[in-house]
Design an enzyme around this catalytic site. Structure first.
Site, PDB file in Angstrom:
ATOM      1  N   LEU A 341       0.817  -1.212   0.000  1.00 57.39           N
ATOM      2  CA  LEU A 341       0.000   0.000   0.000  1.00 57.39           C
ATOM      3  C   LEU A 341       0.850   1.261   0.000  1.00 57.39           C
ATOM      4  O   LEU A 341       0.430   2.310  -0.481  1.00 57.39           O
ATOM      5  CB  LEU A 341      -0.921   0.016   1.230  1.00 57.39           C
ATOM      6  CG  LEU A 341      -1.931  -1.120   1.329  1.00 57.39           C
ATOM      7  CD1 LEU A 341      -2.641  -1.074   2.668  1.00 57.39           C
ATOM      8  CD2 LEU A 341      -2.938  -1.026   0.188  1.00 57.39           C
ATOM      9  N   GLY A 342       2.038   1.171   0.553  1.00 54.65           N
ATOM     10  CA  GLY A 342       2.917   2.336   0.650  1.00 54.65           C
ATOM     11  C   GLY A 342       4.215   1.950   1.305  1.00 54.65           C
ATOM     12  O   GLY A 342       4.371   0.851   1.851  1.00 54.65           O
ATOM     13  N   GLU A 343       5.172   2.843   1.236  1.00 54.98           N
ATOM     14  CA  GLU A 343       6.497   2.561   1.774  1.00 54.98           C
ATOM     15  C   GLU A 343       7.067   3.832   2.382  1.00 54.98           C
ATOM     16  O   GLU A 343       6.922   4.920   1.824  1.00 54.98           O
ATOM     17  CB  GLU A 343       7.423   2.044   0.674  1.00 54.98           C
ATOM     18  CG  GLU A 343       8.706   1.436   1.197  1.00 54.98           C
ATOM     19  CD  GLU A 343       9.418   0.617   0.136  1.00 54.98           C
ATOM     20  OE1 GLU A 343      10.429  -0.020   0.463  1.00 54.98           O
ATOM     21  OE2 GLU A 343       8.946   0.620  -1.025  1.00 54.98           O
ATOM     22  N   PHE A 346      11.114   3.476   7.356  1.00 58.69           N
ATOM     23  CA  PHE A 346      11.494   2.356   8.201  1.00 58.69           C
ATOM     24  C   PHE A 346      10.710   1.087   7.892  1.00 58.69           C
ATOM     25  O   PHE A 346      10.632   0.183   8.709  1.00 58.69           O
ATOM     26  CB  PHE A 346      11.314   2.729   9.679  1.00 58.69           C
ATOM     27  CG  PHE A 346      12.111   3.926  10.052  1.00 58.69           C
ATOM     28  CD1 PHE A 346      13.490   3.869  10.075  1.00 58.69           C
ATOM     29  CD2 PHE A 346      11.492   5.121  10.341  1.00 58.69           C
ATOM     30  CE1 PHE A 346      14.235   4.979  10.403  1.00 58.69           C
ATOM     31  CE2 PHE A 346      12.231   6.236  10.669  1.00 58.69           C
ATOM     32  CZ  PHE A 346      13.611   6.170  10.701  1.00 58.69           C
ATOM     33  N   GLY A 347      10.111   1.022   6.678  1.00 62.22           N
ATOM     34  CA  GLY A 347       9.418  -0.192   6.317  1.00 62.22           C
ATOM     35  C   GLY A 347       8.334   0.068   5.291  1.00 62.22           C
ATOM     36  O   GLY A 347       8.302   1.105   4.642  1.00 62.22           O
ATOM     37  N   ALA A 348       7.440  -0.927   5.149  1.00 59.10           N
ATOM     38  CA  ALA A 348       6.370  -0.836   4.154  1.00 59.10           C
ATOM     39  C   ALA A 348       5.064  -1.304   4.781  1.00 59.10           C
ATOM     40  O   ALA A 348       5.050  -2.001   5.800  1.00 59.10           O
ATOM     41  CB  ALA A 348       6.717  -1.686   2.930  1.00 59.10           C
ATOM     42  N   VAL A 349       3.955  -0.909   4.150  1.00 58.93           N
ATOM     43  CA  VAL A 349       2.623  -1.298   4.608  1.00 58.93           C
ATOM     44  C   VAL A 349       1.973  -2.147   3.516  1.00 58.93           C
ATOM     45  O   VAL A 349       1.992  -1.774   2.333  1.00 58.93           O
ATOM     46  CB  VAL A 349       1.753  -0.065   4.918  1.00 58.93           C
ATOM     47  CG1 VAL A 349       0.368  -0.501   5.385  1.00 58.93           C
ATOM     48  CG2 VAL A 349       2.419   0.808   5.972  1.00 58.93           C
ATOM     49  N   LYS A 364       1.889  -3.313   8.810  1.00 55.58           N
ATOM     50  CA  LYS A 364       3.092  -2.473   8.737  1.00 55.58           C
ATOM     51  C   LYS A 364       4.296  -3.335   9.097  1.00 55.58           C
ATOM     52  O   LYS A 364       4.409  -3.837  10.202  1.00 55.58           O
ATOM     53  CB  LYS A 364       2.971  -1.288   9.696  1.00 55.58           C
ATOM     54  CG  LYS A 364       4.139  -0.318   9.645  1.00 55.58           C
ATOM     55  CD  LYS A 364       3.866   0.884  10.555  1.00 55.58           C
ATOM     56  CE  LYS A 364       4.982   1.894  10.491  1.00 55.58           C
ATOM     57  NZ  LYS A 364       4.705   3.075  11.359  1.00 55.58           N
ATOM     58  N   ASP A 459       4.519  14.142  14.083  1.00 52.06           N
ATOM     59  CA  ASP A 459       4.623  13.916  12.635  1.00 52.06           C
ATOM     60  C   ASP A 459       3.249  13.972  11.970  1.00 52.06           C
ATOM     61  O   ASP A 459       2.890  13.099  11.177  1.00 52.06           O
ATOM     62  CB  ASP A 459       5.300  12.581  12.352  1.00 52.06           C
ATOM     63  CG  ASP A 459       5.916  12.528  10.953  1.00 52.06           C
ATOM     64  OD1 ASP A 459       6.110  13.597  10.358  1.00 52.06           O
ATOM     65  OD2 ASP A 459       6.202  11.428  10.472  1.00 52.06           O
TER      66      ASP A 459
END
Length: 651
Positions: A341-343, A346-349, A364, A459
């Site tokens: 779904l996204g990146e 510190f990682g990806a979803v 995540k 954030d």
């Protein structure tokens, strides 16, 4: 041996291909990035001046030239530098000491001027006197008063100097009271506001009555060349003083341009010719790797113990449940790319389907081996597992097996807010944008005032606002969040977040607060109404050609704020009075002066028409910030974690 040669070659090449970002915690013979001139020597720290001798000068500079502004656009770069130092003023008993040190930016390949000891701080001499022979900007920690150019109302001072020994701005500073204590300095240049700021604190001797920050408005692209040398200079005169640089960290938003210093060339020749030297260096590197590996294993064991304790606490709780890695991998088709779904940093979803719960979820997956990722996992699980609110992304579960860290959230079918505002997803109708703004405000009110502790998110940005099937706003990504007591003020957390959304006082001081979250909310509100990003990102570089807050304030002063409405809204229609209210509230929340900003509750009252729309200055105010370390309690430490605004989904 072949592996050692390959490793050694990699170590030699690495400094010439990395970006303008470095962090040196110890200065030894293995640190090749630093060039020394004059009396400066490295022995764990950098001895800029020797306390046993008078009339000395020393330089320590970064061995590559650093891009300061883009020659094609004339737009300067943001940069920040942190360093720690210690000044030895033991000779004050003999009457005085001097003369101090400076962090400077100057043209590439310059040399230490001759006869520049004493009050010239190694940057000037008798021939160029009070004006430099080359463009020069520096921050000085001046320990000796020279009446010809230093301020006479203070004994010693911290100053920001523009091509002159006379400080453009200064504040008093007492080096004697901080003798031998470790000072820690942050210098930050905000290119959008042309603001060069410096703040400092001490480990043991910080004085709440002593000023500890300074700023100066300067367009560096008009003063300095596009490529500069950065470094430190220190001197002694007829009296002596010890100046030691203990650590140095630097980060810039423009890419590094490689130059090779002549002394690095000489080192390369020596290494190439001397086989015996090469063998010794290889042995040293191997020994160092073994030492660091053992140290890392010890630290990893401590982290594992800490994570085990956290796992046990979570398993005992009634909140999110624990999942196996096998179940999550199966749910996300072994984390296939078509499920991504996204990146972020510190990682990806990934999108997944959990048979045990009969529901779609977002998984995540933190990047393996990322220390920051582990910290974010721990922080996010500990904080969000206790939070319950309709406008917060719901944490369903978590997984920690070996070095794998995963979190499972409710799935948001409409993705992130930024994808609709700036991406290819369908644009949002006016009533939906209003609902999203109020939903985000409601989430912030819960975090700041309604939960048992105050949660500062740090954030808040469009990519961290998710949308469910009914386009309700859900704030997510609590990896940078911090818990605080409701009655305490701003807390020193270290700089973290995303440029374009960070409050100016947070950038200057590194202290997060409810007010800095409100600033971020204000920026997102302006993005929602205008459909414009807070800053532009072009060709991998951050170039705030049009800073959204500044542009909106300019339109407000002209009485034309409504002209900034998203063009997509003109097709489906919008409430002009309501849109103007949202824009003004956005500017109010993004006010440069932290003391003039509303609380999130006050902002909600105006958005709900329960309070009048505020009257703001027609011109955007410029605020300065006083940094005092006495009234705050540190809740975190460590380096900066800063990302740049972009169209990516999530961090």
């Amino acid at each position: 041996m072949a592996n050692s040669i390959l490793l050694f070659s990699f170590v030699l090449v690495l400094p010439f291909v990395c970006s303008v970002q470095f962090n040196i915690s110890r200065f030894g013979s293995d640190v090749s990035e630093i060039a020394y001139q004059g009396d400066a020597r490295a022995n764990g720290a950098v001895e800029l001046t020797n306390i046993d001798y008078t009339c000395r000068a020393g330089w320590a500079t970064y061995g590559k030239q650093v891009p300061l502004w883009n020659p094609g656009t004339s737009k300067p770069s943001d940069f920040s530098t942190r360093f720690s130092f210690r000044i030895d003023t033991r000779n004050v008993g003999y009457g005085n000491y001097g003369h101090g040190f400076a962090f400077f930016l100057a043209p590439a390949r310059i040399q230490l001027p001759p006869n520049s000891a004493g009050g010239f701080l190694g940057l000037f001499n008798g021939t160029n006197n009070q004006s430099s022979a080359f463009p020069l900007v520096y921050v000085e920690f001046d320990t000796f008063t020279n009446p010809e150019w230093d301020p006479l109302d203070v004994k010693s001072h911290v100053g920001i100097n523009n091509n002159s020994l006379v400080s453009s701005n200064y504040t008093s500073w007492n080096a004697t009271s901080h003798n031998q204590d470790i000072g820690r300095v942050l210098i930050f240049y905000d290119s959008a506001r042309r603001n060069l700021s410096v703040s400092w604190t001490y480990d043991l001797t910080s004085d709440p009555l002593e000023n500890s920050s300074l700023s100066y408005i300067i367009d560096l692209s008009k003063v300095l060349p596009s490529e500069v040398t950065i470094g430190f200079s220190a001197t002694s005169g007829g009296v002596t003083e010890g100046n030691r640089l203990l650590s140095w960290e630097f980060s810039s938003s423009l890419e590094l341009i490689d130059i090779k210093k002549s002394q690095n060339d000489k080192k390369g020749m020596i290494i190439g010719i001397s086989v015996s030297g090469f063998v010794l260096l290889t042995f040293f590197i191997t020994s160092l790797i073994v030492f660091l590996k053992r140290k890392q294993q010890k630290k990893k064991a401590e982290e594992t113990e800490n994570l085990t304790s956290i796992n046990e606490d979570l398993e005992r709780g009634a909140g999110p449940r624990k999942f196996t890695y096998k179940d999550l991998a199966s749910a996300a088709n072994n984390f296939a790319d078509d499920r991504k779904l996204g990146e972020g940093g510190f990682g990806a979803v990934y999108r997944g389907y959990l048979n045990s719960l009969d529901m779609m979820v977002a998984i995540k997956k933190f990047a393996g081996g990322s220390k920051q990722g582990k910290r974010e996992f721990v922080t996010e699980v500990k904080i969000i597992s206790s939070l319950r609110h309709r406008n917060l992304v719901q944490l369903i579960g978590w997984c920690h097996e070996k070095d794998e860290f995963l979190m499972i959230y409710e799935f948001m079918p409409n993705g992130s807010l930024d994808a609709h505002l700036f991406g290819k997803k369908p644009h949002l109708a006016w009533h939906v944008r209003c609902k999203i703004t109020l939903g985000l405000a409601s989430a912030l009110l819960y975090l700041h005032e309604e939960w048992e502790q105050c949660v500062v998110h740090r954030d808040i940005k469009a990519s961290n606002v998710m949308l469910d099937s009914n386009f309700n706003a859900k704030l997510g990504d609590f990896g940078l969040a911090r818990l605080m007591d409701h009655e305490l003020g701003p807390q020193t957390t270290g700089l973290a977040g995303t440029f374009g959304y960070m409050a100016p006082e947070y950038i200057s001081t590194g202290r997060a607060s409810k007010e800095s979250d409100v600033y971020s909310f204000g920026v997102v509100t302006l993005e929602i109404v205008t459909g414009r990003k807070s800053v532009d990102r072009r060709q991998g570089r951050v170039e705030p050609v049009t800073n959204l807050v500044e542009k909106m304030w300019d339109l407000y002063g002209k009485g034309e704020v409504i002209t900034a409405i998203d063009e997509k809204l003109r097709i489906g229609g919008f409430d002009e009075k309501q849109a103007e209210c949202l824009m003004i509230v956005g500017l109010w929340c993004a006010h440069p002066d932290v003391n003039t900003r509303p609380s999130i509750k006050q902002a909600i009252q105006v958005l709900n028409l329960e309070a009048p729309v505020p009257h703001l200055p027609t011109k955007m105010p410029v605020a300065t910030y006083h940094v005092s370390s006495s009234n705050t309690t540190s809740v975190s430490s460590g380096g900066a974690t800063v990302t740049f605004s972009s169209a990516q989904h999530g961090r």
